[in-house]
Design a protein around this motif. Structure first.
Motif, PDB file in Angstrom:
ATOM      1  N   LEU A   7      92.614 -87.334  -6.465  1.00  0.00           N
ATOM      2  CA  LEU A   7      93.279 -88.193  -6.358  1.00  0.00           C
ATOM      3  C   LEU A   7      92.839 -89.297  -5.322  1.00  0.00           C
ATOM      4  O   LEU A   7      93.026 -89.366  -4.549  1.00  0.00           O
ATOM      5  CB  LEU A   7      94.826 -88.698  -6.045  1.00  0.00           C
ATOM      6  N   GLY A   8      91.951 -90.322  -6.206  1.00  0.00           N
ATOM      7  CA  GLY A   8      91.477 -91.239  -4.770  1.00  0.00           C
ATOM      8  C   GLY A   8      92.323 -92.843  -5.167  1.00  0.00           C
ATOM      9  O   GLY A   8      93.271 -92.552  -5.400  1.00  0.00           O
ATOM     10  N   LEU A  12      92.018 -91.741 -10.551  1.00  0.00           N
ATOM     11  CA  LEU A  12      92.342 -89.848 -10.640  1.00  0.00           C
ATOM     12  C   LEU A  12      91.249 -89.423 -11.553  1.00  0.00           C
ATOM     13  O   LEU A  12      90.859 -89.755 -12.343  1.00  0.00           O
ATOM     14  CB  LEU A  12      93.572 -89.580 -10.546  1.00  0.00           C
ATOM     15  N   LYS A  13      90.035 -88.218 -10.445  1.00  0.00           N
ATOM     16  CA  LYS A  13      89.210 -87.744 -11.739  1.00  0.00           C
ATOM     17  C   LYS A  13      89.543 -85.669 -10.920  1.00  0.00           C
ATOM     18  O   LYS A  13      90.065 -85.186 -10.321  1.00  0.00           O
ATOM     19  CB  LYS A  13      88.480 -87.878 -10.602  1.00  0.00           C
ATOM     20  N   VAL A  14      89.036 -85.486 -12.715  1.00  0.00           N
ATOM     21  CA  VAL A  14      89.267 -83.596 -13.045  1.00  0.00           C
ATOM     22  C   VAL A  14      87.755 -84.149 -13.172  1.00  0.00           C
ATOM     23  O   VAL A  14      87.886 -83.900 -13.799  1.00  0.00           O
ATOM     24  CB  VAL A  14      90.743 -83.954 -13.759  1.00  0.00           C
ATOM     25  N   VAL A  15      87.774 -82.464 -12.238  1.00  0.00           N
ATOM     26  CA  VAL A  15      85.817 -82.083 -12.971  1.00  0.00           C
ATOM     27  C   VAL A  15      86.268 -80.689 -13.339  1.00  0.00           C
ATOM     28  O   VAL A  15      87.353 -79.733 -12.996  1.00  0.00           O
ATOM     29  CB  VAL A  15      85.549 -81.742 -11.990  1.00  0.00           C
ATOM     30  N   LEU A  16      85.986 -79.697 -13.873  1.00  0.00           N
ATOM     31  CA  LEU A  16      85.922 -78.591 -14.881  1.00  0.00           C
ATOM     32  C   LEU A  16      84.337 -77.472 -14.340  1.00  0.00           C
ATOM     33  O   LEU A  16      83.699 -78.481 -14.461  1.00  0.00           O
ATOM     34  CB  LEU A  16      86.427 -78.724 -15.985  1.00  0.00           C
ATOM     35  N   LEU A  17      84.779 -77.270 -13.210  1.00  0.00           N
ATOM     36  CA  LEU A  17      83.456 -75.905 -13.534  1.00  0.00           C
ATOM     37  C   LEU A  17      84.029 -74.106 -13.836  1.00  0.00           C
ATOM     38  O   LEU A  17      84.884 -74.320 -13.756  1.00  0.00           O
ATOM     39  CB  LEU A  17      83.030 -75.997 -11.289  1.00  0.00           C
ATOM     40  N   ALA A 423      85.057 -85.346  -4.559  1.00  0.00           N
ATOM     41  CA  ALA A 423      85.844 -84.715  -3.060  1.00  0.00           C
ATOM     42  C   ALA A 423      85.712 -83.538  -4.393  1.00  0.00           C
ATOM     43  O   ALA A 423      86.970 -82.500  -4.154  1.00  0.00           O
ATOM     44  CB  ALA A 423      86.987 -85.858  -2.931  1.00  0.00           C
ATOM     45  N   ALA A 424      86.093 -84.000  -6.048  1.00  0.00           N
ATOM     46  CA  ALA A 424      86.352 -82.763  -6.453  1.00  0.00           C
ATOM     47  C   ALA A 424      86.017 -82.141  -6.554  1.00  0.00           C
ATOM     48  O   ALA A 424      86.635 -81.154  -7.285  1.00  0.00           O
ATOM     49  CB  ALA A 424      87.060 -84.336  -8.162  1.00  0.00           C
ATOM     50  N   PHE A 425      84.843 -81.979  -6.383  1.00  0.00           N
ATOM     51  CA  PHE A 425      83.968 -81.085  -6.779  1.00  0.00           C
ATOM     52  C   PHE A 425      84.233 -80.083  -5.484  1.00  0.00           C
ATOM     53  O   PHE A 425      84.062 -78.818  -5.704  1.00  0.00           O
ATOM     54  CB  PHE A 425      82.937 -80.833  -7.154  1.00  0.00           C
ATOM     55  N   GLY A 426      84.470 -80.170  -4.552  1.00  0.00           N
ATOM     56  CA  GLY A 426      85.088 -79.668  -3.293  1.00  0.00           C
ATOM     57  C   GLY A 426      86.292 -79.109  -4.184  1.00  0.00           C
ATOM     58  O   GLY A 426      86.165 -77.729  -3.582  1.00  0.00           O
TER      59      GLY A 426
END
Length: 481
Positions: A7-8, A12-17, A423-426
């Motif tokens: 949540l910037g 707002l960013k969401v990542v899928l790993l 930060a989303a990756f972290g």
């Protein structure tokens, strides 16, 4: 599969790993900031929730099969925001954000009332959460009286997803209510703000499970029921986790909108006199320190708008020109480390009629590098400067800019293969570490893949300009007082 939610301030960013941390997909939703008065900065938590709902529905359309394999969800977010809820969990007012400056008077009062500096290792600054609550008490007493829960921005999303009032050590350290060395809420500091521990969220390490996703949301978003939610971290600590900045002495330099030099530590160091931030890291028995310049890449963006010239062209012109006698103080939004002068403003020094746009562009880039060098020296005085730094942020695309910073700090800079993991990756990596704790040993023993290693060089002319910059900015910041 692991999800990371960041949540910037602007999105707002969401990542899928996947299970090997390969990026499968990402979704970003824009956010806006409201400024009801000069110096005020707010967002409504409902806007965050709507952005997350929209992001997850996009994911469901694009990655339905992959979402069914998600094993945990991690969180990251903008720090310091004051999200106030009543006893029913309803939002009482818009969140007062990290870049809100209304509580300067409350900062001075709090430092006199309790040992904030000794317990947290930080000066009380308007960006932090504690003075915001004192401002609310003084100016919105009815809202203060109804406040039953105080959450940081990302933790509001967690509450909406699971009903848990929970936070992590790294983000909570930025409230100024945490005893940073002991990693627990400080009753003394809460009492100074007329608050109690009962109003605070439960504390977790960044790789611990705080609860599970509501079944209704799991069904709506196409996720497995009982998906664990992981504590996560504030944005800088989460970025550090994503970059592999875990061991004492590891560091990164971020050339984003603001500039940050971040260093991990195995103990609690502090230099509050020079506005070094001293917080818990996102993993147990680790801390971190940060030096901050408030306008890093933002300074070049400002000059780009002023001259109607693309930033990339300005960076190219800067390489082709020597700044000469022109110096730039990058204090467009105040100054943080080492002067903590929120009301000082930027300036060019030494302008003459022969100077062209390229000279000024070079001065802007040097001014940001000089400010970060000031921050590096403040970390040295705290006893915790990094022995090498990983470059991140949009400005890290300029190796010319990074070379300046390396030359001024005499610290090697690594340009990673993926310079902007974010930060989303972290956050997603912390989710993985909660489910697969054995993965931590792999992360701490493997070097970050690099596209370049920038080694410091001796630059007497640059050092001479830096000394002149220090003299002028010391004078400039002292005028504020």
């Amino acid at each position: 599969m692991f999800l990371g939610i960041d949540l910037g301030t602007s999105s707002l960013k969401v990542v899928l790993l996947d299970n090997n941390e390969k990026l499968i997909d990402s979704v970003s939703m824009p956010l806006s900031v409201q400024h009801p008065q000069p110096g005020f900065s707010e967002q409504h938590p409902d806007d965050w929730w709507q952005a997350l709902q929209q992001a997850m529905l996009q994911f469901k359309k694009r990655q339905a099969a992959a979402l069914q394999q998600v094993r945990a969800i991690g969180f990251s977010g903008q720090m310091h925001g004051a999200t106030l809820l009543d006893e029913r969990g309803s939002v009482l007012r818009p969140c007062i954000l990290w870049n809100d400056g209304r509580s300067a008077e409350e900062c001075r009062w709090l430092e006199q009332r309790a040992d904030f500096i000794g317990i947290t290792g930080n000066r009380v600054m308007a960006g932090f959460t504690a003075p915001k609550l004192l401002w609310v008490q003084r100016h919105e007493p009815d809202i203060f009286a109804r406040t039953a829960h105080i959450l940081l921005p990302k933790d509001y999303l967690r509450y909406r997803m699971s009903g848990d009032f929970a936070s992590d050590m790294a983000d909570s350290a930025g409230t100024l209510w945490l005893d940073t060395a002991r990693r627990q809420w400080s009753e003394e500091l809460l009492v100074a703000c007329n608050l109690t521990v009962n109003q605070m969220p439960e504390l977790y390490e960044g790789n611990q499970v705080t609860g599970t996703l509501y079944d209704t949301l799991a069904d709506d978003w196409g996720l497995p029921r009982n998906t664990p939610l992981i504590a996560g971290a504030g944005d800088n600590a989460a970025s550090a986790i994503g970059l592999g900045v875990l061991k004492a002495g590891d560091g990164f330099v971020s050339l984003g909108t603001s500039g940050v030099i971040f260093v991990a530590a195995d103990q609690h160091y502090a230099n509050p006199q020079q506005a070094v931030h001293s917080f818990c890291h996102a993993l147990p028995e680790r801390w971190h320190q940060m030096a901050v310049t408030l306008s890093a890449a933002a300074s070049l963006s400002w000059f780009s708008r002023l001259t109607s010239t693309p930033e990339a062209q300005l960076a190219q012109e800067a390489e082709q020109h020597d700044a000469g006698d022109v110096l730039f103080a990058p204090f467009l939004n105040g100054e943080r480390t080492p002067w903590n002068a929120p009301h000082v403003r930027g300036a060019f020094f030494g302008l003459a009629d022969q100077h062209q746009r390229g000279h000024l562009a070079r001065a802007v880039m040097e001014g940001v590098a000089f400010s970060l060098a000031d921050g590096y020296r403040a970390l040295q005085q705290a006893g915790c400067a990094p022995h090498q730094m990983i470059a991140t942020g949009g400005g890290a695309r300029s190796q010319f800019w990074l070379q300046m910073i390396a030359d001024l700090t005499q610290c090697r800079i690594i340009v990673p293969t993926y310079a902007d993991v974010g930060a989303a990756f972290g956050a997603a990596r912390l989710a993985r570490l909660a489910i697969e704790p054995e993965a931590l040993s792999h992360l701490t023993s493997h070097a970050v893949p690099a596209t370049a290693i920038i080694r410091p060089q001796s630059q007497p002319d640059l050092q001479a300009r830096y000394q002149r910059y220090q003299q002028l900015t010391r004078w400039l910041c002292q005028q504020e007082g």
